[in-house]
Design a protein around this motif. Sequence first.
Motif, PDB file in Angstrom:
ATOM      1  N   ARG A 253     -55.663  32.774  25.034  1.00  0.00           N
ATOM      2  CA  ARG A 253     -55.177  31.976  24.053  1.00  0.00           C
ATOM      3  C   ARG A 253     -55.015  30.450  24.577  1.00  0.00           C
ATOM      4  O   ARG A 253     -55.339  29.438  24.060  1.00  0.00           O
ATOM      5  CB  ARG A 253     -54.738  32.572  23.016  1.00  0.00           C
ATOM      6  CG  ARG A 253     -55.150  33.622  22.347  1.00  0.00           C
ATOM      7  CD  ARG A 253     -54.507  33.845  21.054  1.00  0.00           C
ATOM      8  NE  ARG A 253     -53.075  34.252  20.938  1.00  0.00           N
ATOM      9  CZ  ARG A 253     -52.434  35.286  21.177  1.00  0.00           C
ATOM     10  NH1 ARG A 253     -53.283  36.485  21.313  1.00  0.00           N
ATOM     11  NH2 ARG A 253     -51.142  35.339  20.996  1.00  0.00           N
ATOM     12  N   PHE A 254     -53.667  30.672  25.218  1.00  0.00           N
ATOM     13  CA  PHE A 254     -53.108  29.544  25.779  1.00  0.00           C
ATOM     14  C   PHE A 254     -53.811  28.547  26.449  1.00  0.00           C
ATOM     15  O   PHE A 254     -54.012  27.286  26.142  1.00  0.00           O
ATOM     16  CB  PHE A 254     -51.843  29.902  26.656  1.00  0.00           C
ATOM     17  CG  PHE A 254     -50.604  30.431  25.602  1.00  0.00           C
ATOM     18  CD1 PHE A 254     -50.839  30.800  24.044  1.00  0.00           C
ATOM     19  CD2 PHE A 254     -49.248  30.825  26.210  1.00  0.00           C
ATOM     20  CE1 PHE A 254     -49.648  31.269  23.676  1.00  0.00           C
ATOM     21  CE2 PHE A 254     -48.416  31.132  25.199  1.00  0.00           C
ATOM     22  CZ  PHE A 254     -48.600  31.588  24.132  1.00  0.00           C
ATOM     23  N   GLU A 255     -54.678  29.266  27.356  1.00  0.00           N
ATOM     24  CA  GLU A 255     -55.608  28.579  28.051  1.00  0.00           C
ATOM     25  C   GLU A 255     -56.707  27.526  27.296  1.00  0.00           C
ATOM     26  O   GLU A 255     -56.819  26.356  27.585  1.00  0.00           O
ATOM     27  CB  GLU A 255     -56.414  29.239  29.177  1.00  0.00           C
ATOM     28  CG  GLU A 255     -55.483  29.603  30.177  1.00  0.00           C
ATOM     29  CD  GLU A 255     -54.810  28.543  30.990  1.00  0.00           C
ATOM     30  OE1 GLU A 255     -55.546  27.541  31.256  1.00  0.00           O
ATOM     31  OE2 GLU A 255     -53.439  28.479  31.298  1.00  0.00           O
ATOM     32  N   GLU A 256     -57.261  28.248  26.265  1.00  0.00           N
ATOM     33  CA  GLU A 256     -58.073  27.625  25.430  1.00  0.00           C
ATOM     34  C   GLU A 256     -57.464  26.543  24.331  1.00  0.00           C
ATOM     35  O   GLU A 256     -57.944  25.593  24.346  1.00  0.00           O
ATOM     36  CB  GLU A 256     -58.869  28.659  24.402  1.00  0.00           C
ATOM     37  CG  GLU A 256     -59.758  28.154  23.378  1.00  0.00           C
ATOM     38  CD  GLU A 256     -61.044  27.708  23.959  1.00  0.00           C
ATOM     39  OE1 GLU A 256     -61.763  27.115  23.205  1.00  0.00           O
ATOM     40  OE2 GLU A 256     -61.149  27.533  25.090  1.00  0.00           O
ATOM     41  N   ILE A 257     -56.228  26.952  23.989  1.00  0.00           N
ATOM     42  CA  ILE A 257     -55.471  25.734  23.376  1.00  0.00           C
ATOM     43  C   ILE A 257     -55.266  24.826  24.062  1.00  0.00           C
ATOM     44  O   ILE A 257     -55.395  23.512  23.509  1.00  0.00           O
ATOM     45  CB  ILE A 257     -54.292  26.510  22.603  1.00  0.00           C
ATOM     46  CG1 ILE A 257     -54.524  27.513  21.520  1.00  0.00           C
ATOM     47  CG2 ILE A 257     -53.388  25.576  22.138  1.00  0.00           C
ATOM     48  CD1 ILE A 257     -53.293  28.491  21.117  1.00  0.00           C
ATOM     49  N   LYS A 258     -54.796  24.855  25.291  1.00  0.00           N
ATOM     50  CA  LYS A 258     -54.455  23.655  26.103  1.00  0.00           C
ATOM     51  C   LYS A 258     -55.968  22.725  26.431  1.00  0.00           C
ATOM     52  O   LYS A 258     -55.721  21.902  26.348  1.00  0.00           O
ATOM     53  CB  LYS A 258     -53.912  24.077  27.281  1.00  0.00           C
ATOM     54  CG  LYS A 258     -52.311  24.555  27.383  1.00  0.00           C
ATOM     55  CD  LYS A 258     -51.980  24.959  28.596  1.00  0.00           C
ATOM     56  CE  LYS A 258     -52.270  26.252  29.605  1.00  0.00           C
ATOM     57  NZ  LYS A 258     -51.553  26.376  30.724  1.00  0.00           N
ATOM     58  N   ARG A 259     -57.017  23.611  26.618  1.00  0.00           N
ATOM     59  CA  ARG A 259     -58.404  22.986  26.698  1.00  0.00           C
ATOM     60  C   ARG A 259     -58.638  22.122  25.649  1.00  0.00           C
ATOM     61  O   ARG A 259     -58.780  20.880  25.735  1.00  0.00           O
ATOM     62  CB  ARG A 259     -59.244  23.908  27.014  1.00  0.00           C
ATOM     63  CG  ARG A 259     -60.558  23.179  27.347  1.00  0.00           C
ATOM     64  CD  ARG A 259     -61.758  24.350  27.159  1.00  0.00           C
ATOM     65  NE  ARG A 259     -62.055  24.765  26.104  1.00  0.00           N
ATOM     66  CZ  ARG A 259     -63.026  23.910  25.117  1.00  0.00           C
ATOM     67  NH1 ARG A 259     -63.390  23.060  25.473  1.00  0.00           N
ATOM     68  NH2 ARG A 259     -62.945  24.411  23.990  1.00  0.00           N
TER      69      ARG A 259
ATOM     70  N   ILE B   3     -56.514  26.250  15.484  1.00  0.00           N
ATOM     71  CA  ILE B   3     -56.071  27.272  16.420  1.00  0.00           C
ATOM     72  C   ILE B   3     -56.458  28.796  15.881  1.00  0.00           C
ATOM     73  O   ILE B   3     -56.991  29.225  16.746  1.00  0.00           O
ATOM     74  CB  ILE B   3     -54.679  27.222  16.793  1.00  0.00           C
ATOM     75  CG1 ILE B   3     -54.105  26.102  17.191  1.00  0.00           C
ATOM     76  CG2 ILE B   3     -54.071  28.706  17.363  1.00  0.00           C
ATOM     77  CD1 ILE B   3     -52.402  25.763  17.269  1.00  0.00           C
ATOM     78  N   MET B   4     -56.254  29.072  14.498  1.00  0.00           N
ATOM     79  CA  MET B   4     -56.985  30.233  14.029  1.00  0.00           C
ATOM     80  C   MET B   4     -58.467  30.345  14.338  1.00  0.00           C
ATOM     81  O   MET B   4     -58.500  31.433  14.745  1.00  0.00           O
ATOM     82  CB  MET B   4     -56.670  30.235  12.518  1.00  0.00           C
ATOM     83  CG  MET B   4     -55.040  30.714  12.252  1.00  0.00           C
ATOM     84  SD  MET B   4     -54.746  30.382  10.490  1.00  0.00           S
ATOM     85  CE  MET B   4     -55.811  31.349   9.600  1.00  0.00           C
ATOM     86  N   LYS B   5     -59.016  29.254  13.951  1.00  0.00           N
ATOM     87  CA  LYS B   5     -60.703  29.547  14.349  1.00  0.00           C
ATOM     88  C   LYS B   5     -60.887  29.475  15.522  1.00  0.00           C
ATOM     89  O   LYS B   5     -61.924  30.391  16.158  1.00  0.00           O
ATOM     90  CB  LYS B   5     -61.012  28.198  13.486  1.00  0.00           C
ATOM     91  CG  LYS B   5     -62.610  28.111  13.704  1.00  0.00           C
ATOM     92  CD  LYS B   5     -63.297  27.163  12.944  1.00  0.00           C
ATOM     93  CE  LYS B   5     -64.685  26.895  12.912  1.00  0.00           C
ATOM     94  NZ  LYS B   5     -65.373  25.745  12.128  1.00  0.00           N
ATOM     95  N   ALA B   6     -60.252  28.517  16.645  1.00  0.00           N
ATOM     96  CA  ALA B   6     -60.634  28.622  17.991  1.00  0.00           C
ATOM     97  C   ALA B   6     -60.410  29.898  18.736  1.00  0.00           C
ATOM     98  O   ALA B   6     -61.195  30.201  19.652  1.00  0.00           O
ATOM     99  CB  ALA B   6     -59.663  27.437  18.621  1.00  0.00           C
ATOM    100  N   VAL B   7     -59.232  30.644  18.359  1.00  0.00           N
ATOM    101  CA  VAL B   7     -58.754  31.655  19.408  1.00  0.00           C
ATOM    102  C   VAL B   7     -59.181  33.036  18.491  1.00  0.00           C
ATOM    103  O   VAL B   7     -58.927  33.953  18.891  1.00  0.00           O
ATOM    104  CB  VAL B   7     -57.612  31.517  20.106  1.00  0.00           C
ATOM    105  CG1 VAL B   7     -57.639  30.146  21.086  1.00  0.00           C
ATOM    106  CG2 VAL B   7     -56.329  31.314  19.058  1.00  0.00           C
TER     107      VAL B   7
END
Length: 252
Positions: free
Chosen positions: A8-14, A27-31
């Motif tokens: 999740r953290f990697e996707e949020i950073k991306r 963030i809720m939608k993305a991960v």
Amino acid sequence: MAMYREKRFEEIKRLLAVRNELSIDDIMKAVGVSRDTARRDIVALDAQGIARRTRGGLVSLNFGHSIPSYSARLKRFSTQKTKMAKAALSLIKPGGVYFIDDSTTLLKLSQSIRHPVTVYTHSLDNAIALSVEEQVNLHLFGGKLDHHARFFFEPTMLETLRRIAFDAAFIGATAIAEDGVYFSYMEDAQVKQAAALSARQVVVVSETEKFQIEAPYRGLELGQISTLITDKKLSASQKRWFAPQINFIVGS
């Protein structure tokens, strides 16, 4: 299916690297997590120094220290900008005469106009978008093209703008401060100032992130603004910067 925490953290950073700002809902939608989990992730990323926590989400650490180019802003076009453009479109009336500024959100507005109206612009992209709509009486100001910001300018444009009575001038902000609306280029600020002085209504369309950015050239005083369209509600202290009669609209 929800991701493991590290993934999740990697996707949020991306996503932050692309968009610079993420809301809790983003963030809720993305991960694929709950609101409570998204809040915990925000707190953890802030504590690790990976991003900076805001009232509604996260921003990248370098956010607010530089102004992204037009092309960079276009790549991170958001659903919020689409909603803001829709709110601006509701102010366009058949038969009206309008100035539409160079802005990624106002490009979306230009792409959405289907009314018989007259539009003046110095934006290359707005002109391309409006050129395919036969009902629009389009006037493109000429001059030298700034390839970075994609607008035209020549000094005679300012005098022409002063002779036109616009029903409304739609203007996008680079930065908003307590003493005015600021822009990255002196010539562009002059164009917006001239258009605003000739308009019955001045409609500024701006994400609330612009309150955290600085730019060098002031084009408008806040008292000139008739309507401010934003992506989020302003704080009480920010609202006090503006005249009591201003119309605040949150794109939805």
